[in-house]
Motif scaffolding. Structure first.
Motif, PDB file in Angstrom:
ATOM      1  N   ALA A 129      -5.197   1.961  -3.548  1.00 16.81           N
ATOM      2  CA  ALA A 129      -4.603   1.707  -2.421  1.00 16.81           C
ATOM      3  C   ALA A 129      -3.430   0.617  -2.625  1.00 16.81           C
ATOM      4  N   GLY A 159       1.616   0.082  -8.521  1.00 19.94           N
ATOM      5  CA  GLY A 159       1.402   1.215  -8.013  1.00 19.94           C
ATOM      6  C   GLY A 159       2.649   1.763  -7.677  1.00 19.94           C
ATOM      7  N   ASP A 160       3.699   1.345  -7.262  1.00 22.54           N
ATOM      8  CA  ASP A 160       5.057   2.261  -6.999  1.00 22.54           C
ATOM      9  C   ASP A 160       6.066   1.792  -7.686  1.00 22.54           C
ATOM     10  N   LYS A 180      -0.449   4.667  -1.933  1.00 18.45           N
ATOM     11  CA  LYS A 180      -1.095   5.658  -1.395  1.00 18.45           C
ATOM     12  C   LYS A 180      -0.577   6.159  -0.001  1.00 18.45           C
ATOM     13  N   TYR A 181      -0.007   5.151   0.761  1.00 18.21           N
ATOM     14  CA  TYR A 181       0.064   5.525   2.302  1.00 18.21           C
ATOM     15  C   TYR A 181       1.574   5.752   2.664  1.00 18.21           C
ATOM     16  N   HIS A 191       0.784  -1.250   0.043  1.00 18.26           N
ATOM     17  CA  HIS A 191      -0.146   0.058  -0.075  1.00 18.26           C
ATOM     18  C   HIS A 191       0.889   1.236  -0.030  1.00 18.26           C
ATOM     19  N   LEU A 235       0.706  14.418  -7.246  1.00 14.96           N
ATOM     20  CA  LEU A 235      -0.858  13.634  -7.127  1.00 14.96           C
ATOM     21  C   LEU A 235      -1.694  14.273  -7.745  1.00 14.96           C
ATOM     22  N   VAL A 248      -5.720   7.079  -7.581  1.00 14.14           N
ATOM     23  CA  VAL A 248      -4.464   6.278  -6.731  1.00 14.14           C
ATOM     24  C   VAL A 248      -5.128   5.135  -5.739  1.00 14.14           C
TER      25      VAL A 248
END
Ligand SMILES: Cc1cc2nc3c(=O)[nH]c(=O)nc-3n(C[C@H](O)[C@H](O)[C@H](O)COP(=O)(O)OP(=O)(O)OC[C@H]3O[C@@H](n4cnc5c(N)ncnc54)[C@H](O)[C@@H]3O)c2cc1C
Lengths: 498, 426
Positions: A261, A387-388, A170-171, A167, B195, A259
């Protein structure tokens, strides 16, 4: 395995071994000083099990004052120190040295304060990552960074490695989720940075210690931020007939302002491996599988899932499933979580790489890995934190065959070099440690490395704290050791693998 | 050297003893020269925040203003690479075109300085690490820098980080240079995480002056599932004081009764999720017991701009303090501040902007002590002309100072960059 070059052994330290044991036993409870061969055996290696080394002694202090006294003593006597959390590190950061005291934070296992009002937990570093979440979940809170080793890895180790999880996009990773640390410098100075406030003034020492792999200070307390669980979490499981189409879909999800999670990609080899292994019900005809997890309010998540579905359809997805309930969502992840053991079942050994690349370069990276796989004649399966941009190729080989092992190591290094060429980096979350030390010069020139070494020496002028890690010893990009898992004898076999 | 040659030389100084290098190599040559000669210098961008920090005694200035321009912007990779002194305004405009933003909501310090917008440059902003209202939700400036290039105090060109978010290769120097007030590195290039911009925003106003209730609401909001992205409290202004920029004048909106004190909560997202979040929030905060109003998107956006421009303190001639405390101590701090100061609270109860009229430092010393006791820290952002600099601008303890000195030495052993800007000896 190639010969591993470690810092020169200090004979004086070895010669005064008995004096050191005795002195340490005066500083802390003698029961917490281990020096017999069988007592220290479990500490010979971390999760980069290919490398083993017996430490001089293992000490298990119980409080900050004891850590400070040990370090003061070692500083005075010029004795090297290697800090260790739970030993789940995959890059050999906690690998002992023959002439070093291994400082285990294993007894720092208490949560000191749960402060719901300030949304934080003050904890000792030996508490596990999941232990934090367990302590606060009854009120609907959790600690966000979720490395898949979270059941076992320590929060201190997480800070030292700046660990991330599925995650992270996002986090954020550990550095974005802690508010303060207490650390002890090599000369015994205790320093507190941050606290229960957001940000800190002055140099961001917390940011520096985060990801410093045990080279700058020993973390003895952490104040971690906790978050409220989101209202709704749902996932989509999507198959694609080509790598390009799946990769494009992932990129477009991001460029459409979503975006997720979590967003994970698996290639065909891994889809098959995991489906054989865990019967996850993945689309076997797909060349690429995408899992997208979204969180937020109920209708927001539904709306986003619709958008994600539309993007995937536009990119010719061959199958698309949306989770209808929590059970189904977890089943989407089941195969992904079995990725590593599934590879373990397919070959005697596998070797896990950890590069990062720009998301948009996935197809290129996978193509390059495919070509390398042909060149080296070794099968590889890929999973990707889409995601990353964190890519984990798993090379399968037989370590019993020396030539295959050599080829595997060469193959791995070529993958990481390709990551750098594509605009990425040699390690996204596992750290440099011993493993990727010599590859540092793929990313950094002498000036860059010198600046980092200058910082190291300004805080540890005798270079006693975890020497031989992170920075190239040979100063050439030699191909050295990596995460080898031999015939299922992997460390922490019960942990899910990401 | 002819005048023309001198002008083109990187070590040319204009009549204000300012160097204007045009690229990284030239920055490096200038710094090497200064290093050789042991000459300290003041790093400047556009000077929009040069009033923050201690005054610097230096023989020269090193303007990095010519290092400006977008190097690479890949919206789908969520990053923008810029030359370090690219004006933030330009960066924000380009991002806006792609419905993206710097999520940490940079503060515009121009208004408190001279009443006009001046966001300054990327490097200048990062050097201070002051995030806007969204901080408690998305992190600070330091959480949005992925990498940099720059020149250290020896004139060596160095880099750290990269363009990807997942990166643990070597020490995270990006964090260290952020908030270092230009005392470590002359930045030449910066990679910022960007973002997606939220589609819409609404703001709920709650009218109350009950300090206990306000802190209870802050606490509920920070553990709410409604993902509030801004929570400020604007109290009554001190009795009997006449401010040119009072809150009635600054916050003039149809749906805001800004005479008394009020709490403002921002909710962002698309229409459906905003409505849904407000519904949840109504229950969580028990709206039926409160006096509320709602600012639609046309009022909500400018409202938060005014907050992040610090417009309440426009052109202030007084001292302006920035204090950060653990939110649980809010009640205590509010009680102590009483009705004596013009202030407001941001970051859902964590950040206090306080104006201190006193010409003497006494009140500042008192407040600083109090903040420290509460477990927080205080920075003096702007000083009144009478301020005598006996009280330090930043808060630091001895151990951290010692470690900071060592780190400074590793980057800038001869204290070439901004000497004394943060602490004596650094
Ligand atoms: C199955 C498996 C899955 C994994 N998945 C992930 C993942 O998803 N994401 C991820 O980021 N990592 C992952 N890892 C790697 C590993 O779990 C992390 O790096 C973790 O943070 C290490 O914590 P540890 O307590 O085990 O540290 P150790 O392995 O004991 O130490 C790691 C490094 O930190 C230093 N250190 C430890 N404690 C301290 C301290 N208190 N003070 C100073 N230095 C200290 C050590 O010297 C060493 O350099 C995985 C590992 C395994 C085995």
């Amino acid at each position: 395995m190639n010969e591993l070059v470690l810092p020169k052994i200090d004979k004086t330290t070895i010669d005064k071994k008995e004096y050191i044991f005795k002195s340490l036993a005066k500083i802390i409870n003698p029961e917490n000083v281990l020096s017999h061969a069988d007592e220290i055996k479990p500490y010979e290696t971390d999760a980069l099990a290919a490398y083993k080394q017996t430490p001089l002694a293992v000490v298990m202090p119980e409080n900050t004052q004891e850590v400070s006294n040990i370090l003061k003593f070692c500083h005075k006597e010029n004795i090297k120190v290697v800090p260790r959390g739970a030993g789940t590190g995959l890059s050999g950061g906690a690998l002992p040295l023959q002439d070093a005291v291994l400082l285990s934070l294993g007894k720092f296992n208490k949560i000191l304060e749960i402060d719901f009002e300030n949304k934080c937990v003050v904890t000792q570093p030996g508490v596990t990552n999941l232990g934090l979440t367990h302590a606060v979940q009854h009120k609907g809170f959790y600690y966000a960074p979720d490395p898949s080793s979270q059941l076992a890895c320590s929060i201190g180790g997480n800070v030292a490695e700046n660990s991330g999880g599925v995650h992270s996009l996002k986090y954020g990773t550990t550095t974005n989720n802690i508010l303060g640390v207490e650390m002890v410098m090599m000369d015994g100075t205790v320093c507190r940075v941050g606290g229960k406030t957001l940000d800190q003034e002055g140099y961001d020492l917390m940011g520096l210690i985060c990801g410093s792999e045990g080279l700058l200070g020993v973390i003895t307390e952490v104040t971690a931020k906790i978050l409220k669980k989101p209202q709704a979490v749902k996932a989509a499981l999507i198959g694609f007939p080509t790598i390009e189409e799946g990769g494009n879909a992932a990129t477009q999800i991001i460029s459409n302002g979503i975006v997720p999670a979590g967003m994970e990609i698996m290639d065909k080899a891994l889809i098959e491996a995991t489906d054989n292994f865990s019967k996850a019900g993945y689309p076997r005809d797909a060349e690429l599988l995408l899992i997208v997890e979204l969180d937020g309010t109920e209708s927001e998540v539904d709306g986003l899932l619709k958008e994600v579905s539309a993007i995937c359809k536009k990119n010719n997805c061959s199958s698309l499933k949306l989770s209808k309930n929590e059970k189904e969502r977890l089943s989407f992840w089941a195969g992904r979580k079995a990725a590593f053991p599934a590879c373990g079942a397919m070959a005697p050994d596998y070797y896990c790489m950890d590069g990062s690349i720009p998301r948009g370069k996935l197809a290129e990276a996978l193509l390059e890995i495919k070509n390398l796989s042909k060149k080296y004649n070794l099968p590889v399966a890929n999973c990707f934190h889409a995601g990353d941009g964190n890519l984990h190729p798993l090379i399968m080989y037989d370590g019993g065959d020396k030539e295959q092992l050599r080829k595997t190591e060469e193959f791995g290094a070529e993958i990481l070099k390709a990551c750098v060429r594509l605009g990425g980096v040699i390690t996204g979350e596992h750290g440099v440690g011993i493993e990727k030390r010599e590859l540092m010069c793929e990313m950094f020139n002498d000036n860059d490395i010198q600046q980092q070494l200058d910082i190291k020496l300004s805080l540890d002028e005798k270079n006693l704290l975890n020497p031989g890690k992170v920075y190239p010893i040979l100063r050439k990009c030699a191909e050295e050791g990596r995460v080898h898992v031999h015939r299922g004898e992997e460390k922490f076999p019960d942990l899910p693998r990401f | 050297m002819s005048t023309e040659e001198k002008k083109n030389s990187p070590i040319f100084q204009d009549s204000n003893k300012t160097y204007y290098p045009e690229n990284e190599k030239q920055v490096s040559s200038v710094v090497k020269e200064l290093y050789k000669k042991n000459l300290p210098t003041e790093l400047i961008g556009t000077g929009s925040k040069s009033f923050i920090g201690n005054k610097i005694q230096s023989a020269s200035k090193l303007s990095l203003s010519k290092l400006s321009g977008i190097v690479e912007y890949l919206p789908e990779e969520l990053y923008i690479k810029v030359k370090a002194n690219t004006p933030l305004e330009i960066i924000e405009k380009i991002l806006e075109k792609n419905n993206q933003e710097l999520a940490f909501e940079p503060i515009d310090f121009g208004f408190i300085n001279n009443g006009k917008s001046n966001k300054g440059t990327a490097a200048g902003y990062l050097s201070c690490n002051f995030a806007g209202s969204r901080r408690f939700k998305v992190g600070s400036a330091r959480d949005h820098i992925l990498g940099f290039r720059g020149v250290n105090g020896k004139g060596k060109i160095i880099k750290s980080g990269g363009t990807v978010v997942k990166n643990v290769t070597g020490y995270d120097l990006s964090k260290l240079v952020t908030g270092s007030f230009g005392t470590l590195v002359a930045l030449t290039e910066i990679v910022l995480k960007v973002l997606p911009k939220k589609k819409l925003s609404n703001t709920i106003i709650i009218y109350t002056e009950d300090k206990k209730l306000i802190n209870e609401l802050f606490e509920k909001i920070s553990s709410s599932r409604s993902e509030i992205s801004g929570a400020v409290f604007v109290p009554e202004e001190p009795e009997g004081k006449r401010y040119k920029h009072n809150k009635e004048r600054v916050f003039k909106f149809n749906d805001l009764e800004s005479k008394g004190s009020f709490l403002a909560l921002r909710i962002e997202g698309d229409k459906v999720s905003i409505d849904e979040r407000i519904k949840v929030l109504k229950k969580e905060l028990e709206f039926n017991k409160l006096d509320t109003s709602t600012l639609d998107v046309h009022q909500s956006v400018p409202f938060w701009k005014k907050i992040n421009n610090l417009e309440l303190f426009t052109e202030t001639k007084n001292n302006l303090l920035r204090a950060v405390i653990p939110p649980s101590k809010g009640n205590e701090l509010m009680q102590k501040l009483g009705n004596k100061y013009k202030y407001y609270i941001d970051w859902c109860g964590s950040l206090y902007w306080i104006e201190v009229q006193s010409k003497k430092n006494m009140k500042i010393v008192e407040i600083k002590k109090l903040i420290k006791e509460l477990g927080g820290y205080l920075t003096i952002i702007k000083t009144s002309p009478e301020y005598d600099y006996e009280e330090t601008i930043f808060t630091v303890d001895d151990t951290r100072l010692l470690i900071s000195e060592k780190i400074k030495k590793s980057f800038d052993p001869k204290r070439i960059f901004n000497p004394g800007k943060m602490y004596r000896g650094i």
